[in-house]
Design a protein around this motif. Structure first.
Motif, PDB file in Angstrom:
ATOM      1  N   ALA A 123       0.838  -1.210   0.000  1.00 35.03           N
ATOM      2  CA  ALA A 123       0.000   0.000   0.000  1.00 35.03           C
ATOM      3  C   ALA A 123       0.869   1.256   0.000  1.00 35.03           C
ATOM      4  O   ALA A 123       0.589   2.230  -0.718  1.00 35.03           O
ATOM      5  N   TRP A 124       1.941   1.240   0.803  1.00 37.81           N
ATOM      6  CA  TRP A 124       2.840   2.394   0.885  1.00 37.81           C
ATOM      7  C   TRP A 124       3.501   2.642  -0.466  1.00 37.81           C
ATOM      8  O   TRP A 124       3.595   3.788  -0.929  1.00 37.81           O
ATOM      9  N   GLN A 125       3.954   1.583  -1.127  1.00 38.00           N
ATOM     10  CA  GLN A 125       4.610   1.716  -2.427  1.00 38.00           C
ATOM     11  C   GLN A 125       3.651   2.305  -3.456  1.00 38.00           C
ATOM     12  O   GLN A 125       4.007   3.219  -4.217  1.00 38.00           O
ATOM     13  N   LEU A 126       2.429   1.779  -3.503  1.00 36.92           N
ATOM     14  CA  LEU A 126       1.450   2.296  -4.472  1.00 36.92           C
ATOM     15  C   LEU A 126       1.104   3.752  -4.180  1.00 36.92           C
ATOM     16  O   LEU A 126       0.958   4.560  -5.099  1.00 36.92           O
ATOM     17  N   ALA A 127       0.979   4.077  -2.888  1.00 32.76           N
ATOM     18  CA  ALA A 127       0.680   5.467  -2.525  1.00 32.76           C
ATOM     19  C   ALA A 127       1.805   6.392  -2.960  1.00 32.76           C
ATOM     20  O   ALA A 127       1.561   7.506  -3.455  1.00 32.76           O
ATOM     21  N   ARG A 128       3.056   5.956  -2.799  1.00 34.52           N
ATOM     22  CA  ARG A 128       4.198   6.765  -3.228  1.00 34.52           C
ATOM     23  C   ARG A 128       4.242   6.922  -4.742  1.00 34.52           C
ATOM     24  O   ARG A 128       4.778   7.904  -5.252  1.00 34.52           O
ATOM     25  N   GLN A 129       3.681   5.942  -5.457  1.00 32.38           N
ATOM     26  CA  GLN A 129       3.624   6.046  -6.920  1.00 32.38           C
ATOM     27  C   GLN A 129       2.484   6.949  -7.392  1.00 32.38           C
ATOM     28  O   GLN A 129       2.383   7.223  -8.586  1.00 32.38           O
ATOM     29  N   GLY A 130       1.638   7.393  -6.464  1.00 33.79           N
ATOM     30  CA  GLY A 130       0.554   8.300  -6.827  1.00 33.79           C
ATOM     31  C   GLY A 130      -0.822   7.674  -6.888  1.00 33.79           C
ATOM     32  O   GLY A 130      -1.799   8.354  -7.217  1.00 33.79           O
ATOM     33  N   TRP A 131      -0.934   6.387  -6.576  1.00 33.23           N
ATOM     34  CA  TRP A 131      -2.228   5.741  -6.559  1.00 33.23           C
ATOM     35  C   TRP A 131      -3.064   6.268  -5.385  1.00 33.23           C
ATOM     36  O   TRP A 131      -2.537   6.608  -4.324  1.00 33.23           O
ATOM     37  N   ARG A 132      -4.369   6.303  -5.576  1.00 27.37           N
ATOM     38  CA  ARG A 132      -5.286   6.435  -4.440  1.00 27.37           C
ATOM     39  C   ARG A 132      -5.433   5.033  -3.862  1.00 27.37           C
ATOM     40  O   ARG A 132      -5.726   4.080  -4.589  1.00 27.37           O
ATOM     41  N   VAL A 133      -5.214   4.888  -2.554  1.00 29.70           N
ATOM     42  CA  VAL A 133      -5.112   3.568  -1.941  1.00 29.70           C
ATOM     43  C   VAL A 133      -6.099   3.430  -0.789  1.00 29.70           C
ATOM     44  O   VAL A 133      -6.243   4.341   0.032  1.00 29.70           O
ATOM     45  N   THR A 134      -6.754   2.292  -0.738  1.00 29.39           N
ATOM     46  CA  THR A 134      -7.526   1.887   0.432  1.00 29.39           C
ATOM     47  C   THR A 134      -6.928   0.594   0.966  1.00 29.39           C
ATOM     48  O   THR A 134      -6.828  -0.402   0.238  1.00 29.39           O
ATOM     49  N   LEU A 135      -6.489   0.616   2.215  1.00 32.95           N
ATOM     50  CA  LEU A 135      -5.905  -0.561   2.868  1.00 32.95           C
ATOM     51  C   LEU A 135      -6.940  -1.128   3.837  1.00 32.95           C
ATOM     52  O   LEU A 135      -7.479  -0.397   4.674  1.00 32.95           O
ATOM     53  N   VAL A 136      -7.204  -2.429   3.723  1.00 29.23           N
ATOM     54  CA  VAL A 136      -8.287  -3.056   4.480  1.00 29.23           C
ATOM     55  C   VAL A 136      -7.746  -4.248   5.269  1.00 29.23           C
ATOM     56  O   VAL A 136      -6.987  -5.059   4.734  1.00 29.23           O
ATOM     57  N   ASP A 137      -8.169  -4.361   6.535  1.00 34.73           N
ATOM     58  CA  ASP A 137      -7.804  -5.526   7.343  1.00 34.73           C
ATOM     59  C   ASP A 137      -8.825  -5.685   8.465  1.00 34.73           C
ATOM     60  O   ASP A 137      -9.362  -4.689   8.971  1.00 34.73           O
ATOM     61  N   ALA A 138      -9.069  -6.932   8.854  1.00 33.58           N
ATOM     62  CA  ALA A 138     -10.018  -7.197   9.929  1.00 33.58           C
ATOM     63  C   ALA A 138      -9.444  -6.877  11.302  1.00 33.58           C
ATOM     64  O   ALA A 138     -10.196  -6.643  12.254  1.00 33.58           O
ATOM     65  N   ALA A 139      -8.130  -6.858  11.437  1.00 36.90           N
ATOM     66  CA  ALA A 139      -7.493  -6.625  12.736  1.00 36.90           C
ATOM     67  C   ALA A 139      -7.622  -5.171  13.167  1.00 36.90           C
ATOM     68  O   ALA A 139      -7.881  -4.275  12.352  1.00 36.90           O
ATOM     69  N   ALA A 140      -7.424  -4.949  14.454  1.00 36.85           N
ATOM     70  CA  ALA A 140      -7.498  -3.584  14.977  1.00 36.85           C
ATOM     71  C   ALA A 140      -6.251  -2.778  14.671  1.00 36.85           C
ATOM     72  O   ALA A 140      -6.313  -1.552  14.504  1.00 36.85           O
ATOM     73  N   GLU A 141      -5.092  -3.458  14.593  1.00 36.66           N
ATOM     74  CA  GLU A 141      -3.824  -2.780  14.373  1.00 36.66           C
ATOM     75  C   GLU A 141      -3.037  -3.509  13.287  1.00 36.66           C
ATOM     76  O   GLU A 141      -3.217  -4.715  13.078  1.00 36.66           O
ATOM     77  N   PRO A 142      -2.131  -2.792  12.598  1.00 40.26           N
ATOM     78  CA  PRO A 142      -1.286  -3.473  11.605  1.00 40.26           C
ATOM     79  C   PRO A 142      -0.282  -4.398  12.275  1.00 40.26           C
ATOM     80  O   PRO A 142       0.033  -4.243  13.458  1.00 40.26           O
ATOM     81  N   ALA A 143       0.216  -5.357  11.519  1.00 37.86           N
ATOM     82  CA  ALA A 143       1.251  -6.302  11.977  1.00 37.86           C
ATOM     83  C   ALA A 143       0.772  -7.156  13.138  1.00 37.86           C
ATOM     84  O   ALA A 143       1.539  -7.478  14.049  1.00 37.86           O
ATOM     85  N   GLY A 144      -0.492  -7.556  13.090  1.00 41.53           N
ATOM     86  CA  GLY A 144      -1.028  -8.370  14.165  1.00 41.53           C
ATOM     87  C   GLY A 144      -0.838  -9.860  13.964  1.00 41.53           C
ATOM     88  O   GLY A 144      -1.036 -10.637  14.899  1.00 41.53           O
ATOM     89  N   GLY A 145      -0.458 -10.292  12.764  1.00 37.59           N
ATOM     90  CA  GLY A 145      -0.320 -11.713  12.478  1.00 37.59           C
ATOM     91  C   GLY A 145       1.122 -12.151  12.422  1.00 37.59           C
ATOM     92  O   GLY A 145       1.894 -11.955  13.372  1.00 37.59           O
ATOM     93  N   ALA A 146       1.535 -12.728  11.276  1.00 35.38           N
ATOM     94  CA  ALA A 146       2.888 -13.276  11.141  1.00 35.38           C
ATOM     95  C   ALA A 146       3.964 -12.197  11.268  1.00 35.38           C
ATOM     96  O   ALA A 146       5.122 -12.512  11.535  1.00 35.38           O
ATOM     97  N   SER A 147       3.618 -10.934  11.079  1.00 36.85           N
ATOM     98  CA  SER A 147       4.592  -9.841  11.156  1.00 36.85           C
ATOM     99  C   SER A 147       4.851  -9.371  12.584  1.00 36.85           C
ATOM    100  O   SER A 147       5.725  -8.537  12.811  1.00 36.85           O
ATOM    101  N   HIS A 148       4.098  -9.894  13.543  1.00 35.24           N
ATOM    102  CA  HIS A 148       4.105  -9.294  14.875  1.00 35.24           C
ATOM    103  C   HIS A 148       5.406  -9.510  15.642  1.00 35.24           C
ATOM    104  O   HIS A 148       5.959  -8.569  16.218  1.00 35.24           O
ATOM    105  N   ALA A 149       5.901 -10.729  15.688  1.00 32.56           N
ATOM    106  CA  ALA A 149       7.097 -11.008  16.502  1.00 32.56           C
ATOM    107  C   ALA A 149       7.980 -12.039  15.805  1.00 32.56           C
ATOM    108  O   ALA A 149       8.362 -13.040  16.393  1.00 32.56           O
ATOM    109  N   ASN A 150       8.297 -11.759  14.550  1.00 33.82           N
ATOM    110  CA  ASN A 150       9.134 -12.708  13.801  1.00 33.82           C
ATOM    111  C   ASN A 150      10.600 -12.592  14.225  1.00 33.82           C
ATOM    112  O   ASN A 150      10.935 -11.853  15.143  1.00 33.82           O
TER     113      ASN A 150
END
Length: 416
Positions: A16-43
């Motif tokens: 999402a960040w990369q597309l936004a930097r390229q000028g796209w209008r971006v909508t980021l969607v997730d069921a979690a309350a906060e980002p990095a709540g799954g496999a990214s949380h404590a790798n």
């Protein structure tokens, strides 16, 4: 152009960040309350750019009988009446040959070197505070035979631009004094000075906060994903379970294991299977933990010093279907960590477990999906999600823009 990105782990947020930097209008969607709540949380915290050999390699096969029946093994396999499990395992075994593993290593190296370049660009232009350190990495071996075998991988990767050194035990301790208490148990190490480390969750959250300040980005957390609605060979909208819809020009699925049911509803099956991993996080002082990232090769355990927090990650569970923390596995990680780093206060460790969404051959799937003309995938990074995230998002951004990619995208092209 409007892009809807599904998934707010490190892969989805960097996309999402990369597309936004390229000028796209971006909508980021997730069921979690906060980002990095799954496999990214404590790798594991390692940015292992020069050591990205796939899990599927010839050396796995001789060890399987021992691993499968040894309770102290780094691998736990629980067979299930699940065709997806057996299909994935058979494809994994077919990929365990020298020719496939060498080709996959080369392809992953091209992506990892791109990822390193992109991360450095981010840190130069829009820095994120995530305990980033260019501190090198040690692959530690306990037996001389395995250390000698590692020379072949070092030679292969040298042909692809890697700078690595074989260290004997004395050279290893000189390089990393924190391992001195166990000097007699170590044969040596592969040292890669260019490797890095950092906190994946903090990096993901940092980019997320940058996007929160962008007028052309909409962040929709706590938005339960329903299904992608297809019409005329294109995704028309994303439906949530609460009846809302999100319409966009292009859609990106980067939802880890959550990607599989989304794609299955469209009639395509992503070759993903969850490999369960475990980690410990504990406060550490400079004399308690290594300054250099360490991988204990035989025990498949990684150690990373994240600015005063020691992260220890280990184990692979196949067919372990619950999200809980298995007491015997965490106890084994603690025991082995205490043996390697006796000065660390393991009693203070916080335990975590999560799923790594892996493909059988070890290559992530990056590119246009066969399910719809405006559907894109960025999935299947396994244990290398943090390492490959920036390169994967950059590659996908180039493909979505119709621009010439920096590396060959064909090896990562989805077949689903």
């Amino acid at each position: 152009m409007h892009a809807c990105v599904i998934g707010a782990g490190v892969i989805g947020v960097t996309t999402a960040w990369q597309l936004a930097r390229q000028g796209w209008r971006v909508t980021l969607v997730d069921a979690a309350a906060e980002p990095a709540g799954g496999a990214s949380h404590a790798n594991g915290g390692q940015l292992s750019y020069s050591y990205v050999a796939p899990l599927a390699e010839p050396g796995v096969l001789p060890h399987l009988p021992v691993w499968l029946f040894n309770p102290a093994s780094p691998l736990r396999f629980r067979p299930r009446l699940d065709p997806l499990q057996w299909r994935w395992c058979l494809q994994f075994l077919r990929a365990c040959n020298g020719r496939t593993a060498s080709a996959t290593s080369a392809q992953l190296l091209s992506l990892s070197y791109l990822s390193r370049q992109v991360l450095h660009d981010i840190q130069r232009e829009s820095p994120v505070d995530f305990a980033h350190a260019r501190n090198g990495k040690l692959i530690v071996y306990r037996t001389p035979a395995l250390l000698e075998k590692a020379r072949a991988q070092v030679a292969l990767q040298a042909q692809m631009g890697s700078d690595q050194q074989i260290l004997d035990a004395d050279q290893l301790i000189e390089r990393e004094p924190a391992l001195a208490p166990v000097r007699s148990r170590l044969a040596g190490a592969v040292y890669t000075p260019s490797e890095e480390s950092g906190d994946c969750a903090r990096f993901t959250q940092g980019l997320f906060q940058q996007m929160a300040a962008m007028d052309h980005v909409t962040l929709r957390m706590q938005t339960p994903i329903g299904q992608l609605e297809r019409s005329g060979g294109r995704i028309r909208r994303l439906l949530t379970t609460t009846g809302e819809s999100i319409e966009a020009d292009q859609y990106v699925v980067a939802a880890g294991m959550g990607s599989r049911p989304l794609l299955a509803a469209l009639g395509t099956h992503a070759p993903l299977y969850p490999l369960k991993g475990y980690s410990l996080s504990l406060p550490c002082t400079p004399d308690q933990a290594p300054a250099i990232s360490v991988t204990d090769y035989e025990r498949k355990t990684v150690y990373a010093n994240l600015g005063g927090t020691l992260r220890i990650a280990a184990m692979v569970g196949i067919g372990v279907a619950d999200h809980g923390i298995e007491a015997d596995r965490i106890a084994l990680v603690k025991q082995q960590a205490s043996e390697l780093l006796p000065r660390a206060d393991i009693k203070q460790a916080r335990a975590w477990a999560g799923y790594r969404p892996a493909t059988p051959h070890g290559r992530p799937l990056i590119g246009r999906s066969r399910a719809a003309g405006n559907l894109w995938l960025n999935i299947g990074h396994g244990a290398l999600g943090f390492t490959l995230a920036c390169g994967s998002s950059h590659l996908l951004g180039r493909l979505m823009a119709g621009a010439t990619p920096d590396i060959d995208p064909v090896p990562f092209q989805p077949n689903c």
